[in-house]
Write an enzyme that holds these catalytic residues in place. Structure first.
Site, PDB file in Angstrom:
ATOM      1  CG  ASN A   1      -1.954   1.064   1.209  1.00  0.00           C
ATOM      2  OD1 ASN A   1      -1.656   2.219   0.924  1.00  0.00           O
ATOM      3  ND2 ASN A   1      -3.188   0.703   1.542  1.00  0.00           N
TER       4      ASN A   1
ATOM      5  NE  ARG B   1       8.654  20.499   3.920  1.00  0.00           N
ATOM      6  CZ  ARG B   1       9.977  20.560   3.990  1.00  0.00           C
ATOM      7  NH1 ARG B   1      10.696  20.699   2.893  1.00  0.00           N
ATOM      8  NH2 ARG B   1      10.578  20.478   5.160  1.00  0.00           N
TER       9      ARG B   1
ATOM     10  CG  HIS C   1      -8.095   3.547   0.878  1.00  0.00           C
ATOM     11  ND1 HIS C   1      -8.481   2.687   1.880  1.00  0.00           N
ATOM     12  CD2 HIS C   1      -9.160   4.364   0.686  1.00  0.00           C
ATOM     13  CE1 HIS C   1      -9.716   2.972   2.272  1.00  0.00           C
ATOM     14  NE2 HIS C   1     -10.144   4.001   1.567  1.00  0.00           N
TER      15      HIS C   1
ATOM     16  NE  ARG D   1      -9.531   7.173   3.931  1.00  0.00           N
ATOM     17  CZ  ARG D   1      -8.620   6.223   4.113  1.00  0.00           C
ATOM     18  NH1 ARG D   1      -7.441   6.343   3.535  1.00  0.00           N
ATOM     19  NH2 ARG D   1      -8.870   5.170   4.869  1.00  0.00           N
TER      20      ARG D   1
ATOM     21  CG  HIS E   1      -3.490   8.992   1.761  1.00  0.00           C
ATOM     22  ND1 HIS E   1      -4.425   8.426   0.929  1.00  0.00           N
ATOM     23  CD2 HIS E   1      -3.912   8.745   3.030  1.00  0.00           C
ATOM     24  CE1 HIS E   1      -5.362   7.843   1.655  1.00  0.00           C
ATOM     25  NE2 HIS E   1      -5.085   8.030   2.941  1.00  0.00           N
TER      26      HIS E   1
ATOM     27  CD  GLU F   1      -7.207  -1.109   0.550  1.00  0.00           C
ATOM     28  OE1 GLU F   1      -6.748  -2.214   0.856  1.00  0.00           O
ATOM     29  OE2 GLU F   1      -7.113  -0.094   1.273  1.00  0.00           O
TER      30      GLU F   1
ATOM     31  CB  THR G   1      -6.775   4.605   9.263  1.00  0.00           C
ATOM     32  OG1 THR G   1      -6.413   3.533   8.381  1.00  0.00           O
ATOM     33  CG2 THR G   1      -6.932   4.072  10.673  1.00  0.00           C
TER      34      THR G   1
ATOM     35  CG  HIS H   1      -6.092  -1.581   9.416  1.00  0.00           C
ATOM     36  ND1 HIS H   1      -6.428  -0.543   8.577  1.00  0.00           N
ATOM     37  CD2 HIS H   1      -5.893  -1.025  10.619  1.00  0.00           C
ATOM     38  CE1 HIS H   1      -6.453   0.590   9.246  1.00  0.00           C
ATOM     39  NE2 HIS H   1      -6.121   0.327  10.490  1.00  0.00           N
ATOM     40  CG  ASP H   2      -2.669  -1.149  12.318  1.00  0.00           C
ATOM     41  OD1 ASP H   2      -2.073  -0.326  11.597  1.00  0.00           O
ATOM     42  OD2 ASP H   2      -3.579  -0.831  13.106  1.00  0.00           O
TER      43      ASP H   2
ATOM     44  N   GLY I   1       0.973  -1.367   4.309  1.00  0.00           N
ATOM     45  CA  GLY I   1       1.512  -0.072   3.940  1.00  0.00           C
ATOM     46  C   GLY I   1       2.170   0.669   5.079  1.00  0.00           C
ATOM     47  CG  HIS I   2       1.265   2.840   9.424  1.00  0.00           C
ATOM     48  ND1 HIS I   2       1.186   4.215   9.361  1.00  0.00           N
ATOM     49  CD2 HIS I   2       1.796   2.542  10.637  1.00  0.00           C
ATOM     50  CE1 HIS I   2       1.643   4.733  10.495  1.00  0.00           C
ATOM     51  NE2 HIS I   2       2.015   3.738  11.290  1.00  0.00           N
TER      52      HIS I   2
END
Length: 253
Positions: free
Chosen positions: A8, A19, A44, A46, A51, A75, A112, A205-206, A227-228
């Site tokens: 991700n 920036r 993903h 939004r 992002h 997503e 999230t 997720h996580d 991703g994270h």
């Protein structure tokens, strides 16, 4: 056998958006992930474009075409209204034709994604969306909690796969919760039911380098979207080596 790793790219985009300009270049980092062996890329987008931006989706769709056998996964919330230059999830999917679209019930206010669909409430609205996506040749995955009743409804609606929301599992693992074993068993039961119903199984997720040592054993797990944690690990290890570390964890059997 191995579990497919879809990286991700949202957090790369989040850093860029802090920036002006295009640094770091999201698509270039996606290329590093694919060159390192990742089997797919996930975005993903939004409506607030916090992002991933629509142009990122278009560029990554083109990038993935350069890598045979690699998958592109978009997503998003199919009910979110277009906003500014964000045309809506289905419009982006129709334009870019990813291999998979993962429908997620997040709202503009959520930091999230933090829960799966309630298909008793949203199922009827989702049916024509699933049919439209599938008519474009896009595999549809629904973001779901490990709730057996809800998973049965996902199959009845015509979903191709489910993506199990692993946030609660990751939190319990990190806290060494004594109920971790019971919670993990809920995911096992959900996966076994999904397989028996003919649903494919994704998860995300996580998930990270630590908790994947357990979660990779989930029956029938086909794909993880990470991703994270992967982005954070890359600060220490470098992106290429981090992707390879996750790929090693995705090898099973």
């Amino acid at each position: 056998m191995s579990i497919a790793l879809s990286v991700n790219l949202n957090k790369i985009a989040l850093i860029r958006n802090s920036r002006a300009g295009n640094y770091p270049d999201v698509t270039a980092h996606g290329r590093v992930c694919l060159d390192a062996g990742a089997q797919g890329l996930t975005v993903h987008p939004r409506p607030d474009q916090r992002h991933i931006r629509p142009q990122d989706v278009r560029e990554i769709a083109q990038l993935v075409k350069e890598y045979a056998g690699t998958e592109f996964n978009i997503e998003g919330n199919p009910f979110a209204e277009p906003l500014g230059t964000y045309p809506g999830l289905l419009a982006l999917v129709e334009e870019t034709r990813p291999h998979q679209c993962t429908l997620v019930p997040d709202t503009q206010q959520q930091l999230t994604s933090d829960h799966g669909f309630d298909l008793k409430a949203d199922g009827e609205r989702l049916v024509p969306i699933l049919e439209q996506l599938q008519s474009w040749g896009v595999r549809v995955s629904l973001f779901m909690d490990p709730d057996l009743e809800q998973i049965r409804l996902a199959q009845q609606l015509g979903a191709d796969r489910i993506e199990l929301y692993t946030g609660p599992f990751a939190e319990a693992y990190a806290q060494q919760d004594p109920e971790l074993g019971n919670l993990y068993q809920r995911y096992v039961d959900a996966a076994e039911l999904a397989r028996s119903l003919g649903l494919g199984i994704n998860a995300g997720h996580d998930l990270n380098l630590e908790n994947m040592t357990l979660f990779r054993n989930l029956p029938g797990l086909q794909e993880v979207s990470i991703g994270h944690a992967l982005t954070v690990d890359a600060l220490r290890m470098g992106l290429e080596q981090t992707v390879k570390a996750y790929l090693d964890l995705c090898k099973t059997g």
